[in-house]
Design a protein around this motif. Structure first.
Motif, mmCIF file in Angstrom:
data_model
loop_
_atom_site.group_PDB
_atom_site.id
_atom_site.type_symbol
_atom_site.label_atom_id
_atom_site.label_comp_id
_atom_site.label_asym_id
_atom_site.label_seq_id
_atom_site.Cartn_x
_atom_site.Cartn_y
_atom_site.Cartn_z
ATOM 1 N N LEU A 169 0.808 -1.273 0.145
ATOM 2 C CA LEU A 169 0.067 0.056 0.062
ATOM 3 C C LEU A 169 0.677 1.327 -0.030
ATOM 4 O O LEU A 169 0.566 2.271 -0.536
ATOM 5 C CB LEU A 169 -1.082 0.030 1.117
ATOM 6 C CG LEU A 169 -2.222 -0.836 0.683
ATOM 7 C CD1 LEU A 169 -3.052 -1.284 1.852
ATOM 8 C CD2 LEU A 169 -3.197 -0.095 -0.270
ATOM 9 N N PRO A 170 1.695 1.750 0.928
ATOM 10 C CA PRO A 170 2.702 2.818 0.655
ATOM 11 C C PRO A 170 3.065 2.791 -0.745
ATOM 12 O O PRO A 170 3.126 4.068 -1.136
ATOM 13 C CB PRO A 170 3.773 2.623 1.720
ATOM 14 C CG PRO A 170 3.270 1.564 2.658
ATOM 15 C CD PRO A 170 2.403 0.602 1.888
ATOM 16 N N GLU A 171 3.807 1.988 -1.417
ATOM 17 C CA GLU A 171 4.206 2.105 -2.679
ATOM 18 C C GLU A 171 3.058 2.479 -3.627
ATOM 19 O O GLU A 171 3.295 3.341 -4.615
ATOM 20 C CB GLU A 171 4.699 0.792 -3.167
ATOM 21 C CG GLU A 171 6.068 0.205 -2.212
ATOM 22 C CD GLU A 171 6.481 -1.002 -2.881
ATOM 23 O OE1 GLU A 171 6.144 -1.662 -3.647
ATOM 24 O OE2 GLU A 171 7.554 -1.711 -2.061
ATOM 25 N N LEU A 172 2.006 1.883 -3.411
ATOM 26 C CA LEU A 172 0.930 2.248 -4.539
ATOM 27 C C LEU A 172 0.143 3.639 -4.092
ATOM 28 O O LEU A 172 -0.046 4.244 -5.143
ATOM 29 C CB LEU A 172 -0.390 1.186 -4.313
ATOM 30 C CG LEU A 172 -0.025 -0.257 -4.867
ATOM 31 C CD1 LEU A 172 -1.076 -1.240 -4.396
ATOM 32 C CD2 LEU A 172 0.133 -0.212 -6.067
ATOM 33 N N ILE A 173 0.324 3.846 -2.628
ATOM 34 C CA ILE A 173 -0.060 5.440 -2.668
ATOM 35 C C ILE A 173 0.895 6.309 -3.149
ATOM 36 O O ILE A 173 0.450 7.333 -3.900
ATOM 37 C CB ILE A 173 -0.169 5.562 -1.090
ATOM 38 C CG1 ILE A 173 -1.445 4.730 -0.663
ATOM 39 C CG2 ILE A 173 -0.284 6.921 -0.849
ATOM 40 C CD1 ILE A 173 -1.096 4.510 0.892
ATOM 41 N N ASN A 174 2.076 6.062 -3.207
ATOM 42 C CA ASN A 174 3.169 6.905 -3.706
ATOM 43 C C ASN A 174 3.103 6.882 -5.264
ATOM 44 O O ASN A 174 3.248 7.992 -5.753
ATOM 45 C CB ASN A 174 4.567 6.532 -3.244
ATOM 46 C CG ASN A 174 5.057 6.883 -1.901
ATOM 47 O OD1 ASN A 174 4.220 7.859 -1.385
ATOM 48 N ND2 ASN A 174 5.708 6.210 -1.317
ATOM 49 N N LEU A 175 2.796 5.769 -6.067
ATOM 50 C CA LEU A 175 2.846 5.839 -7.404
ATOM 51 C C LEU A 175 1.325 6.632 -7.884
ATOM 52 O O LEU A 175 1.229 7.234 -8.858
ATOM 53 C CB LEU A 175 2.466 4.679 -7.817
ATOM 54 C CG LEU A 175 3.892 3.772 -8.337
ATOM 55 C CD1 LEU A 175 3.510 2.273 -8.534
ATOM 56 C CD2 LEU A 175 4.270 4.298 -9.550
ATOM 57 N N ALA A 176 0.280 6.249 -6.882
ATOM 58 C CA ALA A 176 -0.955 7.117 -7.423
ATOM 59 C C ALA A 176 -0.958 8.270 -7.240
ATOM 60 O O ALA A 176 -1.128 9.345 -8.238
ATOM 61 C CB ALA A 176 -2.055 6.612 -6.302
ATOM 62 N N ARG A 177 -0.191 8.918 -6.184
ATOM 63 C CA ARG A 177 0.101 10.449 -6.231
ATOM 64 C C ARG A 177 0.830 11.208 -7.368
ATOM 65 O O ARG A 177 0.497 11.944 -7.984
ATOM 66 C CB ARG A 177 0.881 10.786 -4.833
ATOM 67 C CG ARG A 177 0.269 10.804 -3.640
ATOM 68 C CD ARG A 177 0.650 11.349 -2.333
ATOM 69 N NE ARG A 177 -0.141 11.110 -1.177
ATOM 70 C CZ ARG A 177 0.212 10.684 -0.182
ATOM 71 N NH1 ARG A 177 1.230 9.801 0.074
ATOM 72 N NH2 ARG A 177 -0.606 10.459 0.753
ATOM 73 N N LYS A 178 1.889 10.484 -7.882
ATOM 74 C CA LYS A 178 2.814 10.654 -8.947
ATOM 75 C C LYS A 178 1.732 10.818 -10.255
ATOM 76 O O LYS A 178 1.793 11.729 -10.862
ATOM 77 C CB LYS A 178 3.688 9.706 -9.207
ATOM 78 C CG LYS A 178 4.767 9.879 -10.174
ATOM 79 C CD LYS A 178 5.784 8.821 -10.414
ATOM 80 C CE LYS A 178 6.715 9.007 -11.686
ATOM 81 N NZ LYS A 178 7.573 7.983 -11.822
#
Length: 180
Positions: free
Chosen positions: A39-48
């Motif tokens: 989830l933290p990785e996906l959150i960062n990618l989604a923000r990008k």
């Protein structure tokens, strides 16, 4: 050729044969720990993606916020399981109240997954999407698959272990109060 639902059913059959303690260890190691990494990785990618492609009609606006909410909800849920419910289940105690709460939270997680799939057009990146967008949706597909299997294992197998005859008896003669 096996279909995804056939593979899913076969996986559940394997878990059905596992003792509660082993199943709990498997769930924590293969789902809880994985969700905490995913989830933290996906959150960062989604923000990008939301920052870079906010002018694209298929941009999943609000995805990072949804994933952040999912992460907070899942983290709270997993901590309750790990600290309270799983030790009870491993000891042969199957408290109906806490199990019902976890099943209700599973329903909420499934609703969030449905919202995620709607927001991302079933995790289908648009034609010409950049590598990060494709990587995000591949990661989301994995999260959805993992979380659905995780929920099914707990609801269909782990929480139903109480229906099996237990060798140690209910809490070795001690009741947690969830039996009433």
């Amino acid at each position: 050729m096996s279909t995804p639902s056939t593979i899913h059913a076969e996986a559940l059959a394997v878990f059905q044969a596992m003792p509660s303690k082993h199943l709990i260890d498997y769930i924590v190691e293969n789902f809880h720990d994985k969700h905490r990494a995913q989830l933290p990785e996906l959150i960062n990618l989604a923000r990008k993606i939301e920052d870079v492609h906010n002018d694209h009609e298929a941009c999943p606006a609000g995805l990072a916020e949804l994933l952040q909410s999912m992460y907070q909800e899942l983290e709270s849920h997993m901590m309750k399981e790990e600290q309270i419910l799983f030790p009870m289940l491993a000891g042969g105690i199957y408290p109906s109240g806490p199990i019902a709460v976890m099943e209700e939270e599973h329903d909420q997680h499934e609703q969030m997954l449905a919202e995620l799939l709607e927001l991302t057009h079933q995790n289908q990146a648009p034609r010409g999407a950049c590598g990060s967008w494709i990587m995000l949706y591949e990661g989301l597909n994995e999260l959805v698959k993992d979380l659905q299997l995780h929920i099914d294992i707990e609801n269909s197998i782990l929480f139903k272990q109480a229906d099996k005859p237990a060798s140690s008896g209910h809490g070795n003669g001690h009741c947690c109060g969830g039996c009433q």
